[in-house]
Write an enzyme that holds these catalytic residues in place. Structure first.
Site, PDB file in Angstrom:
ATOM      1  N   GLY A 138     -30.239  40.839  -5.578  1.00  0.00           N
ATOM      2  CA  GLY A 138     -30.599  41.315  -6.916  1.00  0.00           C
ATOM      3  C   GLY A 138     -32.104  41.512  -6.977  1.00  0.00           C
TER       4      GLY A 138
ATOM      5  N   ARG B  82     -32.982  35.272 -29.939  1.00  0.00           N
ATOM      6  CA  ARG B  82     -31.555  35.280 -29.622  1.00  0.00           C
ATOM      7  C   ARG B  82     -30.794  34.043 -30.079  1.00  0.00           C
ATOM      8  NH1 ARG B  82     -31.802  37.888 -23.552  1.00  0.00           N
ATOM      9  NH2 ARG B  82     -32.348  39.935 -24.341  1.00  0.00           N
TER      10      ARG B  82
ATOM     11  N   LEU C  92     -35.938  40.056 -15.924  1.00  0.00           N
ATOM     12  CA  LEU C  92     -36.273  41.043 -14.901  1.00  0.00           C
ATOM     13  C   LEU C  92     -37.682  40.771 -14.399  1.00  0.00           C
ATOM     14  CD1 LEU C  92     -34.807  44.271 -16.569  1.00  0.00           C
ATOM     15  CD2 LEU C  92     -33.693  42.665 -15.043  1.00  0.00           C
TER      16      LEU C  92
END
Ligand SMILES: Cc1cc2nc3c(=O)[nH]c(=O)nc-3n(C[C@H](O)[C@H](O)[C@H](O)COP(=O)(O)OP(=O)(O)OC[C@H]3O[C@@H](n4cnc5c(N)ncnc54)[C@H](O)[C@@H]3O)c2cc1C
Ligand code: FES
Lengths: 250, 637
Positions: free
Chosen positions: B42, B330, B441
């Site tokens: 990844g 969130r 990321l």
């Protein structure tokens, strides 16, 4: 709804394989196609039968892992949709669905509906990159790129490498896949220093892997889940010609 | 257990520079004598493997998908943060650092987070150089947007496919090294054990998922970049095959597991529609920039959204958090949705959903602008649900999404097992108890491009590495262990499919260790999980053989680890007698229902040491020291 499935079963690469019928009763229209297969598999397991092997991972239409032919159409009947995002509401009660793996010389079957697409990786290894070692980069804004060009690069870069283009082409050509990568770098200045070697090396690797030629049928564009345009194929052709006709390497 | 974080001395801003100067270097000609195994392809693994190969190390890289390009990072939509301050809106390294520390509810390490903010700018430069097609303004410069509760615009993006484009950049760099013969790639290969020799991680044991062949791999160091464990809940936004096996097996071999209970529940996902459901689709958080979240004010209101008048709607985030409104972080947005639904005001058939409404934005900006901004997301929503969000509001509900917990690592990203490095979502290091949007990321690429390649060199230069062979007892023992487990799974011949047991585990975890946790619930989970594990080992059905592509065997192996790991998560959640970030203990909340931290007793990292199959793990605490920020109550009012 109740469906009849005819699924390709093949226990390994050397087994000849065959289509096997499975009734699929009580399928909800809200299921995705792969969830429908999950349900069929769970029912097989209860009967001590081996579940149907198929590739999948993200189930969001982005990883490019899922790869099924449904009634002869790569990723099924919905345009611009991977099979993991295809929902059963697009089918009717009583439908017969023939489910097969991608078929191409360069994509040998591994098991059931799973194929080996490592040929795509090998094509990328000879030119699908900009040679920029970590640490070499100038400031991101030192290379201004017009929005129009950046958008065109992004259109091509959207390719998920699923191989539907190859599976739907009667020549099993990989031109859309290779064209997408060449086009992305053609629209960005970063790609220019290596444009000749990229085009010629990737095309050579594509031929070497056993993909066929493009005869402008455009089946690839019709099934591409990311709706990549065949214009990338013309760009690839131009780049390839340029690479072979002009002297010197990059 | 040694839990020295090895944080360099000196002022925060100078730590990383100073550290890099202090690190031992390896002469370029000698690097090729060192072999490094990178497990995972990844953003974290791909960037590390390519960069290490560029530096001259011998690298083998592994992933379980058919190609390294398909790692789960590909699915990230929204964007990647960097403290570039291109929009000139007041961003800085310190602000990104502060936002990340605060967003993590003061449960991460200052030094690591500061370094992350420092290298963030180089990541964007590197990706641009690779040809990542980031969004641009008409002048040709990089575009930015504000994302996930940030008040500055520091998020770079590539349409709704940022993860894909960053990963393809990484994959391109990796492919180049594979083509050059500098990296050997092992796709469709799963790590099933870590091999420790003389107290150092010296290799792994893998299973080839096509042939079933179990093989040892010897190296000088091992890097795990194997992602997160949200799929412990079965239903999550993660890809189907994400799992905890690599990190859990490393844990069993001596690597401490840190903060396993810190999981992130993402507020904007498509709600569950039935038992057959296999995953929950994330609708990018960027939608909250223009969408307004609401539920009917009245309990059990059965009317359709468009029949409910303005004054009968509760825009609960705007009401409760006027300054952040729909952009509240969130954890807060998720919990508020749960609260509304628990109170009987949820919408949709199941009552487990809230509206995300674009009517006002469409009125203000026009449908075209909205289509330009979110066209692909609206399209995806319609594909999945059959509803058209230009006409009716979307229905969303929170879903497990990201795991802040992971293997404990020091400042060098090395675990408590010498020679085992852990990067990306697999480690615990930077996000504390809650991760901000667009920061995963950033962290994966920071670790892989700019941190690990330096720090691993120091380890290789200074560790005493004896010569080791794949036929040593450590390797043959580990190989046999893997083969034995396969045999055992195949011999149970039970009645239940791995998925049916996994779904049951998922329900337990969602109810007892999900968005709201209680002492009683966690204690109950700690009783029922072992029983389910029993059930698994006595009654799972795994058909076929070990020497072929066998999806049931793969699933069962991963589930076996989840069934142990789930217990560790609950234990950690039970032990942490406070609420912080994504860890909300209902018994620890303020009068207004907000998370109540307990800094006096819980300002530490909980690092668990494995003690054996039937023994309780031991808790170690790494105190968190804050010299540069003042601990504050997070307020988004
Ligand atoms: C839907 C979605 C959207 C997201 N959007 C954003 C966003 O907008 N911005 C953001 O910052 N973050 C986002 N995230 C989070 C972010 O994508 C991930 O945290 C991050 O990409 C993880 O990267 P990684 O390299 O650590 O792991 P992964 O990308 O998960 O890679 C794991 C790798 O390890 C391999 N692997 C795992 N186990 C084994 C094993 N046992 N043996 C061999 N190989 C193994 C896999 O094959 C894979 O190659 C999103 C996440 C999801 C689910
Ligand atoms: S499963 Fe990832 S694209 Fe279909």
């Amino acid at each position: 709804m109740n469906l009849n499935l005819r699924v390709w079963r093949q226990s390994n690469a050397t087994d000849p394989g065959k289509l096997v019928d499975y009734p699929a009763p009580d399928i909800s229209e809200h299921m995705s196609f792969l969830e429908m297969l999950d349900v069929v598999n769970e029912r097989l397991i209860v009967k001590d039968e081996q579940p149907i092997a198929f590739d999948h991972d993200c189930r969001e239409g982005i990883c490019g892992m899922c790869s099924l032919m449904i009634n002869g159409i790569a990723h099924g009947p919905e345009k611009g949709t991977t099979v993991c995002q295809l929902h059963m509401r697009h089918f009717k009660d009583g439908d017969t669905l023939v489910i097969e793996p991608w078929r191409a010389r360069a994509f040998p079957v591994v098991r059931d509906l799973v194929v080996d697409r490592s040929s795509f990786d090998r094509i990328m290894q000879v030119g699908g990159f900009v040679s920029a070692n970590t640490g070499n980069a100038p400031d991101g804004n030192a290379i201004p790129i017009s929005k129009v060009e950046a958008d065109l690069a992004m259109d091509a870069a959207a390719c998920i490498g699923c191989g539907a283009c190859v599976a739907s082409c009667k020549n099993a050509s990989a031109m859309l896949f290779v064209g997408a990568k060449v086009s992305q770098f053609l629209h960005l200045p970063q790609g220019h220093p290596e444009r000749k070697s990229r085009a010629s090396n990737m095309v050579a690797a594509m031929d070497h892997e056993g993909f066929g030629n493009c005869t402008n049928q455009y089946e690839c564009e019709a099934v591409c889940p990311k709706e990549i345009s065949v214009s990338v194929i013309s760009e690839l052709n131009r780049e390839y010609t340029r690479a072979t006709l002009t002297s010197g390497s990059d | 257990m040694n839990l020295d974080a090895n944080i360099p001395s000196g002022p925060l801003e100078q730590k990383w520079d100073k550290h890099r100067f202090d690190l031992k270097l390896i002469n370029p000609a000698n690097k090729r004598k060192f072999k490094v195994l990178v497990v995972g392809s990844g953003l974290a693994g791909g960037s590390a493997a390519s960069t290490l190969a560029e530096l001259g190390y011998e690298v083998d890289c592994f992933c379980f998908q058919d190609s390294p390009r398909r790692a789960h990072s590909i699915a990230a939509q929204g964007g990647i943060n960097a403290a570039k301050n291109y929009p000139n809106d007041g961003d800085s390294v310190f602000r990104l650092f502060y936002d990340t520390i605060k967003g993590g509810d003061f449960r991460s390490r200052e030094a690591n987070v500061y370094r992350l903010a420092q290298v963030s700018a180089s990541i964007i430069d590197q990706c641009v150089a690779q040809g990542v097609p980031f969004a641009r303004e008409y002048g040709g410069y990089l575009a930015n947007r504000s994302f996930g509760g940030a008040q500055v615009s520091r998020t770079f993006y590539a349409r709704g496919q940022t993860g894909q484009q960053l990963l393809l950049g990484c994959y391109a760099a990796l492919s180049r090294q594979i083509g050059l013969g500098k990296v050997r790639m092992f796709p469709r290969t799963e790590l099933l054990d870590i091999v420790v020799v003389d107290g150092q991680a010296r290799g792994i044991v893998t299973r080839n998922l096509v042939s079933g062949k179990v093989e040892p791999h010897v190296a000088d160091a091992v890097v795990l970049a194997t992602g997160g464990y949200s799929t412990v809940f079965f239903l999550s936004t993660n890809a189907m095959a994400c799992n905890v096996t690599a990190t859990y097996r490393a844990h069993r071999k001596g690597a401490a597991f840190a903060n396993p209970c810190y999981t992130q529940i993402h507020p904007t996902c498509i709600p569950v529609s039935g038992d057959y459901q296999s995953k929950l689709t994330l609708m990018s958080e960027s939608l909250r920039n223009d969408g307004r979240i609401w539920v009917p004010s009245k309990n059990g209101d059965q009317r359709t959204a468009n029949q409910i008048a303005e004054n009968e709607r509760d825009y609960y985030l705007e009401r409760k958090y006027p300054s952040f409104g729909n952009l509240a972080p969130r954890d807060i947005a998720s919990r508020s949705a749960k609260e509304a639904c628990d109170a009987g005001r949820g919408v949709g058939e199941s009552g487990q959903g809230v509206y995300l409404d674009f009517k006002d934005a469409i009125g203000r900006l026009g449908e075209d602008t909205i289509r330009q901004r979110y066209g692909n997301l609206f399209h995806m929503y319609e594909k999945i649900t059959g509803d058209n969000p230009y006409q009716v509001p979307m229905r969303i509900y929170p879903a497990p999404h990201y795991t802040m917990g992971g293997l404990w690592v020091d400042y060098n990203l090395m675990s408590s097992l010498p020679g085992l490095f852990v990067i990306g979502e697999a480690n615990f290091s930077d996000h504390g108890a809650n991760r901000l949007g667009a920061s995963a990321l950033m962290q994966g690429l920071a670790d892989g491009y700019f941190v690990l390649p330096y720090t691993i060199g120091n380890y290789l230069a200074s560790a005493k590495l004896g010569s080791v062979s794949g036929s040593s007892s450590e390797f043959t023992g580990a190989t046999k262990g893997v083969e034995d487990q396969t045999k055992k799974l195949l011999s149970i011949n039970g009645k239940r499919s791995p998925d049916s047991i996994h779904k049951e585990l998922g329900r337990i975890m969602w109810e007892k260790c999900g968005m709201g946790r209680t002492e009683a619930g966690l204690k109950e989970a700690l009783k029922i999980i072992p029983a389910l594990r029993e059930e698994f080992w006595n009654n799972v059905s795994v058909l076929g053989t070990g020497s072929e592509l066998n999806i049931m065997l793969e699933k069962a192996g991963r589930l076996a680890d989840f069934l142990e790991f789930a217990e560790l998560m609950c234990r950690d959640a039970l032990e942490r007698n406070e609420s912080c970030g994504g860890h909300f203990r209902e018994d620890h909340q303020t009068d207004e229902g907000e998370a109540k931290r307990n800094d006096d007793d819980y300002s530490h990292v909980s690092a668990w040491e494995y003690k054996g199959p039937d023994k309780n793990p031991i808790l170690h605490k790494e105190p968190l020291v804050f010299d540069n920020v003042k601990l504050a109550t997070r307020s988004y009012k």
